[in-house]
Design a protein around this motif. Structure first.
Motif, PDB file in Angstrom:
ATOM      1  N   ALA A  36      26.560  32.922  49.881  1.00 26.68           N
ATOM      2  CA  ALA A  36      27.813  32.337  50.023  1.00 26.68           C
ATOM      3  C   ALA A  36      28.851  32.994  49.277  1.00 26.68           C
ATOM      4  CB  ALA A  36      27.564  31.092  49.429  1.00 26.68           C
ATOM      5  N   TYR A  37      30.114  32.905  49.905  1.00 25.74           N
ATOM      6  CA  TYR A  37      31.191  33.568  48.932  1.00 25.74           C
ATOM      7  C   TYR A  37      31.963  32.721  48.600  1.00 25.74           C
ATOM      8  CZ  TYR A  37      29.675  37.834  51.306  1.00 25.74           C
ATOM      9  OH  TYR A  37      28.784  39.041  51.638  1.00 25.74           O
ATOM     10  N   LEU A  38      32.655  32.859  47.492  1.00 24.46           N
ATOM     11  CA  LEU A  38      33.864  31.955  47.112  1.00 24.46           C
ATOM     12  C   LEU A  38      35.067  31.750  48.179  1.00 24.46           C
ATOM     13  CD1 LEU A  38      34.232  33.333  43.342  1.00 24.46           C
ATOM     14  CD2 LEU A  38      32.903  31.284  44.156  1.00 24.46           C
ATOM     15  N   ILE A  46      34.024  37.525  47.346  1.00 20.49           N
ATOM     16  CA  ILE A  46      32.982  37.637  46.264  1.00 20.49           C
ATOM     17  C   ILE A  46      31.908  36.729  46.267  1.00 20.49           C
ATOM     18  CG2 ILE A  46      33.049  37.566  43.669  1.00 20.49           C
ATOM     19  CD1 ILE A  46      35.855  38.607  43.655  1.00 20.49           C
ATOM     20  N   SER A  47      30.566  37.079  45.952  1.00 19.21           N
ATOM     21  CA  SER A  47      29.606  36.102  45.940  1.00 19.21           C
ATOM     22  C   SER A  47      29.826  34.949  44.949  1.00 19.21           C
ATOM     23  CB  SER A  47      28.116  36.492  45.692  1.00 19.21           C
ATOM     24  OG  SER A  47      27.138  35.984  45.361  1.00 19.21           O
ATOM     25  N   ASP A  48      29.132  33.613  45.288  1.00 15.98           N
ATOM     26  CA  ASP A  48      29.397  32.522  44.179  1.00 15.98           C
ATOM     27  C   ASP A  48      28.442  32.997  43.305  1.00 15.98           C
ATOM     28  OD1 ASP A  48      26.870  32.101  45.746  1.00 15.98           O
ATOM     29  OD2 ASP A  48      27.551  30.277  45.923  1.00 15.98           O
ATOM     30  N   LYS A  49      27.558  33.981  43.215  1.00 16.63           N
ATOM     31  CA  LYS A  49      26.622  34.254  42.123  1.00 16.63           C
ATOM     32  C   LYS A  49      26.901  35.551  41.688  1.00 16.63           C
ATOM     33  CE  LYS A  49      22.900  32.620  45.020  1.00 16.63           C
ATOM     34  NZ  LYS A  49      23.737  32.053  46.224  1.00 16.63           N
ATOM     35  N   ALA A  50      27.937  35.923  41.593  1.00 19.74           N
ATOM     36  CA  ALA A  50      28.694  37.213  40.864  1.00 19.74           C
ATOM     37  C   ALA A  50      29.095  36.746  39.779  1.00 19.74           C
ATOM     38  CB  ALA A  50      29.713  38.046  41.721  1.00 19.74           C
ATOM     39  N   SER A  51      29.104  37.493  38.520  1.00 18.79           N
ATOM     40  CA  SER A  51      29.715  37.038  37.233  1.00 18.79           C
ATOM     41  C   SER A  51      31.006  37.792  37.051  1.00 18.79           C
ATOM     42  CB  SER A  51      28.823  37.396  36.256  1.00 18.79           C
ATOM     43  OG  SER A  51      27.546  36.380  36.273  1.00 18.79           O
ATOM     44  N   ILE A  52      32.215  37.191  36.949  1.00 18.07           N
ATOM     45  CA  ILE A  52      33.599  37.795  36.772  1.00 18.07           C
ATOM     46  C   ILE A  52      34.011  37.590  35.448  1.00 18.07           C
ATOM     47  CG2 ILE A  52      35.845  38.331  37.806  1.00 18.07           C
ATOM     48  CD1 ILE A  52      33.577  39.141  39.670  1.00 18.07           C
ATOM     49  N   TYR A  53      34.227  38.602  34.607  1.00 19.50           N
ATOM     50  CA  TYR A  53      34.738  38.324  33.238  1.00 19.50           C
ATOM     51  C   TYR A  53      36.234  38.971  33.212  1.00 19.50           C
ATOM     52  CZ  TYR A  53      30.041  36.884  32.380  1.00 19.50           C
ATOM     53  OH  TYR A  53      28.868  36.268  32.126  1.00 19.50           O
ATOM     54  N   ASN A  54      37.258  38.331  32.486  1.00 20.81           N
ATOM     55  CA  ASN A  54      38.425  38.903  32.297  1.00 20.81           C
ATOM     56  C   ASN A  54      39.154  39.036  33.659  1.00 20.81           C
ATOM     57  OD1 ASN A  54      36.202  40.636  30.560  1.00 20.81           O
ATOM     58  ND2 ASN A  54      37.678  39.499  29.146  1.00 20.81           N
ATOM     59  N   PRO A  55      39.036  38.050  34.377  1.00 20.73           N
ATOM     60  CA  PRO A  55      39.725  38.395  35.753  1.00 20.73           C
ATOM     61  C   PRO A  55      41.143  38.609  35.800  1.00 20.73           C
ATOM     62  CG  PRO A  55      39.294  36.046  35.476  1.00 20.73           C
ATOM     63  CD  PRO A  55      38.774  36.761  34.358  1.00 20.73           C
ATOM     64  N   GLU A  56      41.555  38.465  34.648  1.00 13.69           N
ATOM     65  CA  GLU A  56      43.269  38.703  34.458  1.00 13.69           C
ATOM     66  C   GLU A  56      43.439  40.310  34.228  1.00 13.69           C
ATOM     67  OE1 GLU A  56      41.562  38.026  30.364  1.00 13.69           O
ATOM     68  OE2 GLU A  56      41.504  37.049  32.176  1.00 13.69           O
ATOM     69  N   THR A  57      42.332  40.977  34.177  1.00 14.34           N
ATOM     70  CA  THR A  57      42.445  42.508  34.043  1.00 14.34           C
ATOM     71  C   THR A  57      41.903  43.260  35.047  1.00 14.34           C
ATOM     72  OG1 THR A  57      40.341  42.673  32.802  1.00 14.34           O
ATOM     73  CG2 THR A  57      42.237  42.348  31.428  1.00 14.34           C
ATOM     74  N   ILE A  58      41.547  42.423  36.245  1.00 14.73           N
ATOM     75  CA  ILE A  58      40.977  42.986  37.440  1.00 14.73           C
ATOM     76  C   ILE A  58      41.736  42.928  38.521  1.00 14.73           C
ATOM     77  CG2 ILE A  58      38.802  42.653  39.038  1.00 14.73           C
ATOM     78  CD1 ILE A  58      37.246  41.465  36.595  1.00 14.73           C
ATOM     79  N   GLU A  59      41.822  44.132  39.375  1.00 12.19           N
ATOM     80  CA  GLU A  59      42.528  44.310  40.610  1.00 12.19           C
ATOM     81  C   GLU A  59      41.610  44.556  41.740  1.00 12.19           C
ATOM     82  OE1 GLU A  59      46.125  46.825  40.419  1.00 12.19           O
ATOM     83  OE2 GLU A  59      45.745  46.905  38.136  1.00 12.19           O
ATOM     84  N   ILE A  60      41.859  43.941  42.815  1.00 10.50           N
ATOM     85  CA  ILE A  60      40.996  43.996  44.084  1.00 10.50           C
ATOM     86  C   ILE A  60      41.628  44.285  45.185  1.00 10.50           C
ATOM     87  CG2 ILE A  60      38.820  43.278  45.321  1.00 10.50           C
ATOM     88  CD1 ILE A  60      38.147  41.473  42.917  1.00 10.50           C
TER      89      ILE A  60
END
Length: 190
Positions: free
Chosen positions: A2-4, A23-37
């Protein structure tokens, strides 16, 4: 898997979020404000993504990968693939015993190595491989499963082992296919 949905992704507050990101709903994303996709990239189940991270277009981070970007960061250029269980670190403790280690210890008692990691275009990293701080994996490289990359690579090589060494040249035929793929995608938009 399942994806967000798009609303959930936007609520996370990424520094940059491309189109058609999964992005999977089972992935752990920390500091999203510093992440570019970038556009059309995907992060699968049980991945941990933290710190300063930049992911290009058409990148696939398969299940159980770890990207520990810290302050210096990790960048994946377009068309990179991380197979199951790949780990990439932009920082590492000093294991010599001269200083203390572990994330609970203040920096003045440690000697951490912190350096940016860069994966250039069309890199594939095999299952269970590890990439250490300060490494640039050059364009078109293929890293075999269970390899340790602790030094920069040279373009279009196949690397294997612990530590990894270049064992042969990688074909560039995929560049023709990349061009055809991108042309087809551009035509689909017309």
């Amino acid at each position: 898997m399942a994806y967000l949905n798009q609303e959930q992704l936007e609520q996370m507050g990424f520094r940059r979020l491309g189109k058609n990101v999964k992005i999977s709903d089972k992935a752990s994303i920390y500091n999203p404000e510093t992440i570019e996709i970038g556009d059309n990239s995907r992060i699968d189940d049980f991945c941990i993504i933290s710190g300063k991270i930049k992911i290009g277009a058409y990148c696939h981070i398969t299940p159980m990968c770890l990207l520990a970007g810290g302050e210096k960061g990790i960048s994946l250029e377009d068309f990179c693939t991380l197979a199951y269980g790949v780990k990439i670190f932009s920082q590492s403790d000093d294991y010599s015993g001269e200083t203390m280690v572990n994330s609970l210890i203040p920096k003045q008692y440690k000697n951490e190595k912190t350096q940016k990691v860069l994966l250039k275009r069309q890199v594939i990293v095999g299952a269970g491989s590890m990439i250490m701080p300060g490494v640039t994996v050059a364009e078109g490289c293929s890293i075999g499963a269970m390899s340790l990359i602790n030094k920069n690579t040279k373009p279009w090589g196949v690397y294997l082992g612990i530590p990894a060494i270049r064992v042969k040249e990688r074909k560039k035929d995929l560049l023709i296919l990349e061009k055809q793929f991108l042309e087809e995608k551009a035509n689909d938009r017309i």
